[in-house]
Scaffold this active site. Structure first.
Site, mmCIF file in Angstrom:
data_model
loop_
_atom_site.group_PDB
_atom_site.id
_atom_site.type_symbol
_atom_site.label_atom_id
_atom_site.label_comp_id
_atom_site.label_asym_id
_atom_site.label_seq_id
_atom_site.Cartn_x
_atom_site.Cartn_y
_atom_site.Cartn_z
ATOM 1 N N ARG A 1 0.854 -1.195 0.000
ATOM 2 C CA ARG A 1 0.000 0.000 0.000
ATOM 3 C C ARG A 1 0.882 1.234 0.000
ATOM 4 N NH1 ARG A 1 -4.393 -0.346 4.677
ATOM 5 N NH2 ARG A 1 -2.543 -0.191 5.966
ATOM 6 N N THR B 1 -1.558 7.344 0.238
ATOM 7 C CA THR B 1 -2.910 7.193 -0.326
ATOM 8 C C THR B 1 -3.602 5.924 0.159
ATOM 9 O OG1 THR B 1 -2.143 5.934 -2.225
ATOM 10 C CG2 THR B 1 -2.171 8.340 -2.456
ATOM 11 N N ASP C 1 0.630 -2.655 12.769
ATOM 12 C CA ASP C 1 1.116 -3.142 11.469
ATOM 13 C C ASP C 1 1.608 -4.571 11.662
ATOM 14 O OD1 ASP C 1 2.832 -3.811 9.277
ATOM 15 O OD2 ASP C 1 2.804 -1.690 8.722
ATOM 16 N N ASP D 1 5.171 -5.363 10.306
ATOM 17 C CA ASP D 1 6.241 -4.739 11.089
ATOM 18 C C ASP D 1 6.416 -5.433 12.437
ATOM 19 O OD1 ASP D 1 7.191 -2.860 9.338
ATOM 20 O OD2 ASP D 1 5.894 -1.243 10.056
#
Ligand code: PRP
Length: 221
Positions: free
Chosen positions: A108, A112, A206, A209
């Site tokens: 991604r 945006t 995330d 991550d």
């Protein structure tokens, strides 16, 4: 939200909630995050494998009796969406060491939130296979729909796709079930909502991550 027939939410047992409590905590140590999220991934994969077709098979037991059983289909493969989906790949390898594995790299755009396809490499006969699409996070569903389109373009019928999500937003589930209604989805949690930054609430941060240790903090992105 009311989930339809194609959305399979794992039973919300106290054990599953306790595991979610550990891994959703922003202070969760990385080794605990990896250990406990792998336990949930294992449950998700087992639930996904349950959705595959089986054929009748009889065997003779050691006492000479006949067991009317079932045989796994061999026509399957898995496709992790890199990067986070690779967290699920190693668990699947433990369950099915010889499974064919394709790869799709979608990231991604940080600003945006729109997905971009960078790379794909799929088994040549994927159109004849059932596909476990490994995609831990379903937020806006942009990445998932892009991955499903890659599979459809390769000839995979929509009803041969089983997407394995760790957590899913109601908005993302609605989009996938509306736009790709034959795709089946297995998830361990339907979140409350997406916030204005397209992050799931309460969420998990995330996933990639936290699993791969590429951030110092588990705080939500
Ligand atoms: C994350 C996640 C999904 C996607 C979900 O990927 O792994 O692929 O976001 O969001 P969406 O439903 O709004 O598309 P990200 O691009 O952050 O990359 P990562 O796999 O490296 O974490």
């Amino acid at each position: 939200m009311t989930t339809g027939d194609n959305v399979h939410v794992l039973p919300q047992t106290d054990q599953l909630r306790a595991i979610h409590t550990i891994i959703r905590d922003k202070h969760c140590a990385r080794e605990d995050f990896v250990f406990y999220s792998r336990r949930v991934i294992r449950l998700l994969l087992e639930a996904g494998l349950d959705l595959l077709p089986f054929t009748k098979k009889e065997v003779t037991t050691p006492v000479g009796a006949t067991y009317q059983g079932l045989a796994f289909t061999s026509k399957i493969c898995a496709v992790p969406v890199i990067r986070a989906g690779e967290a699920m790949e190693s668990e699947l390898r433990d369950l099915h060491p010889g499974m064919r594995i394709g790869k799709i790299l979608i990231q991604r755009d940080k600003r945006t939130k729109l997905p971009r396809l960078y790379y794909q490499h799929l088994p040549a006969d994927i159109a004849e296979r059932h596909v476990l699409l490994l995609e831990p996070m379903l937020a806006t569903a942009g990445s998932a729909l892009a991955a499903i389109d890659v599979l459809r373009d390769a000839g995979v019928p929509e009803d041969h796709i089983i997407m394995i999500n760790f957590i899913s937003s109601p908005e993302g589930l609605r989009r996938v079930t509306t736009e790709r209604p034959a795709v089946r989805i297995v998830t361990s949690s339907v979140e409350e909502r997406l916030n204005e930054h397209a992050f799931m609430i309460p969420g998990i941060g995330d996933f990639g991550d936290r699993f791969f240790g590429t951030t110092d903090s588990g705080a939500a992105k």
